[in-house]
Design an enzyme around this catalytic site. Structure first.
Site, mmCIF file in Angstrom:
data_model
loop_
_atom_site.group_PDB
_atom_site.id
_atom_site.type_symbol
_atom_site.label_atom_id
_atom_site.label_comp_id
_atom_site.label_asym_id
_atom_site.label_seq_id
_atom_site.Cartn_x
_atom_site.Cartn_y
_atom_site.Cartn_z
ATOM 1 N N HIS A 44 -4.446 3.959 2.861
ATOM 2 C CA HIS A 44 -4.408 2.327 1.563
ATOM 3 C C HIS A 44 -3.302 1.517 2.509
ATOM 4 C CE1 HIS A 44 -3.823 5.573 -1.308
ATOM 5 N NE2 HIS A 44 -3.140 5.804 -1.416
ATOM 6 N N CYS B 234 2.431 8.937 -0.583
ATOM 7 C CA CYS B 234 1.850 8.566 0.282
ATOM 8 C C CYS B 234 2.136 6.585 0.817
ATOM 9 C CB CYS B 234 0.504 9.233 -0.481
ATOM 10 S SG CYS B 234 -0.227 8.193 -1.717
#
EC number: 1.2.1.11
Length: 347
Positions: A252, A137
Site C-alpha cells: 500500500h 493495514c
C-alpha cells in the site's frame, strides 16, 4: 522457525493459515526465529486437509470448526472479521492469547490495539478480553510516523489518500486483478471480473473500500480515524481519509498531509523519521527521491519519500509512504506483538 522442546515456549496456532496473511505469518515466524513448542494450522472446512510445510515438517491444516485451543498459548487470527467474531472469544476462553488481524475487536475497550513501535506500553498484562487487536493495514505505517511528529511539533490535522494493493483482498484479490489484466490485454472490451472490488481493478482505480457509512465515508476510511486516535492516545485527533484501491499486486502507498501546531524544519523532520526503527527515508540524501511498491526495497520497513514542507504554510508538510501490507500491515505487526508479549513475560 525455532522449534524447541522447552515447555515454557509457547504453543502457536494460526487461524486462516492458507490465506495470504496466514502464509506470511508462517514465513515470518520462521525468519524471525520466534521460539515455539509447536505450530498448528486451522482454516475453513474447504481448506482443511491441505498440507503445509512448517519448520521443515509437513503439517495438516485442521478444520476450525471444533478446533481445540486448550493447548495453545498464542493464536493468530487472520481469517476475516466474521470468523474472528465467532471463534476468537471461545479461543481466548480456552486459554489462548488471541492476536487478531481483523476489525472485530479493534475498538473494544477491553482489547488493546497495538503497534509495538508506538504503544507497546499498553501491554502490561493479559487483556481482559484475552485478545490483542492488530490495526488496519494502512493505519499501522501511518501511526509509526505520526508519533514522532506529535511528540515534537504537535498535530492539528492529518489528511491521507491511500493507494491500496489488490492483496488487501487476499489471494482472491490478487487472482482477480491478474485475471482482469490478462483479459484486457488479450480481449479489449471484454467484461472484467469485479467480485472483490466492486468495480474492475485491472487498469483502473476504485475510490471505495469496505462498506459505505451514513456519513458518506467508507468503513476503511473510518478505521484510519478511530484506530489512529486509539493507538496514539489522542481521542480528538483530526484525521480524514480517502481510501483508493489501485491495480498493484502488493504494498500500500499513502500521500499524507500533516498540519502541525508549530513550524516544522524539513531537515529535522527527515532526521527524526530516519531515526525511527525499521523506517527508510529515501530522500534523506537525495531531494525528491521516493519509494514505489515495486522498488521500495526492504519489505519489513516503512518507506518514506517526497518529504516537503509547504512554503506557504511552514506548519504543514507532505509525506509519501509505501509499506508491504501483508507484512508491516498485518503479519509482521502481529508477530512483533507476540515478540513483545514474550519478552515481557505476559503469557
Amino acid at each position: 522457525m525455532t522449534f524447541v522442546s522447552d515447555s515454557k515456549a509457547p504453543g502457536i496456532a494460526i487461524v486462516g493459515a492458507t490465506g495470504a496473511v496466514g502464509q506470511t505469518l508462517v514465513e515470518l515466524i520462521g525468519t524471525r526465529g520466534l521460539r515455539h513448542r509447536g505450530v498448528r494450522l486451522a482454516a475453513s472446512a474447504r481448506s482443511a486437509g491441505r498440507r503445509i510445510e512448517v519448520d521443515g515438517r509437513t503439517r495438516t491444516v485442521e478444520d476450525l470448526e471444533g478446533f481445540d485451543f486448550s493447548g495453545t498459548d498464542i493464536a493468530f487470527f487472520s481469517a476475516g472479521t466474521s470468523v474472528s467474531q465467532k471463534y476468537a472469544r471461545p479461543a481466548a476462553a480456552q486459554g489462548a492469547l488471541v492476536i487478531d488481524n481483523t476489525n472485530a475487536f479493534r475498538m473494544d475497550p477491553d482489547t488493546p490495539l497495538v503497534v509495538p513501535q508506538v504503544n507497546a506500553d499498553v501491554l502490561t498484562g493479559r487483556p481482559a478480553s484475552g485478545i490483542i487487536a492488530n490495526p488496519n493495514c494502512s493505519t499501522i505505517p501511518l501511526v509509526r510516523l505520526l508519533r514522532t511528529v506529535e511528540q515534537r511539533w504537535g498535530i492539528r490535522q492529518v489528511v491521507v489518500s491511500t493507494y491500496q494493493a489488490a492483496s488487501g483482498q487476499g489471494e482472491h484479490g490478487i487472482a482477480e486483478l491478474r485475471e482482469g489484466a490478462e483479459l484486457v490485454l488479450h480481449e479489449p472490451g471484454a467484461e472484467l471480473p469485479a467480485d472483490r472490488f466492486g468495480k474492475p481493478l485491472a487498469f483502473n482505480v476504485v475510490p471505495f473500500i469496505d462498506r459505505l457509512l451514513e456519513t458518506g465515508f467508507t468503513m476503511e476510511e473510518q478505521k484510519m480515524l478511530q484506530e489512529s486516535r486509539k493507538i496514539l492516545g489522542l481521542p480528538h485527533l483530526d484525521v480524514t481519509t480517502t481510501c483508493v484501491r489501485v491495480p498493484v499486486v502488493n504494498s500500500h502507498s499513502e500521500a499524507v498531509w500533516v498540519e502541525a501546531t508549530e513550524p516544522v524544519d524539513r531537515a529535522e523532520l527527515v532526521a527524526r523519521l530516519a531515526e525511527l526503527p525499521e523506517v527508510t527515508v529515501h530522500d534523506r540524501d537525495t531531494l525528491g527521491a521516493y519509494p514505489t511498491p515495486l522498488t521500495a526495497g526492504e519489505p519489513d520497513h516503512v518507506h518514506v519519500g517526497r518529504v516537503r514542507v509547504a512554503p506557504h504554510n511552514p506548519r504543514g508538510f507532505w509525506l509519501w509512504l509505501v509499506a508491504d501490507n501483508l507484512r508491516i500491515g498485518a503479519a509482521l505487526n502481529a508477530v512483533q506483538i507476540a515478540e513483545t508479549v514474550l519478552d515481557r513475560g505476559l503469557l
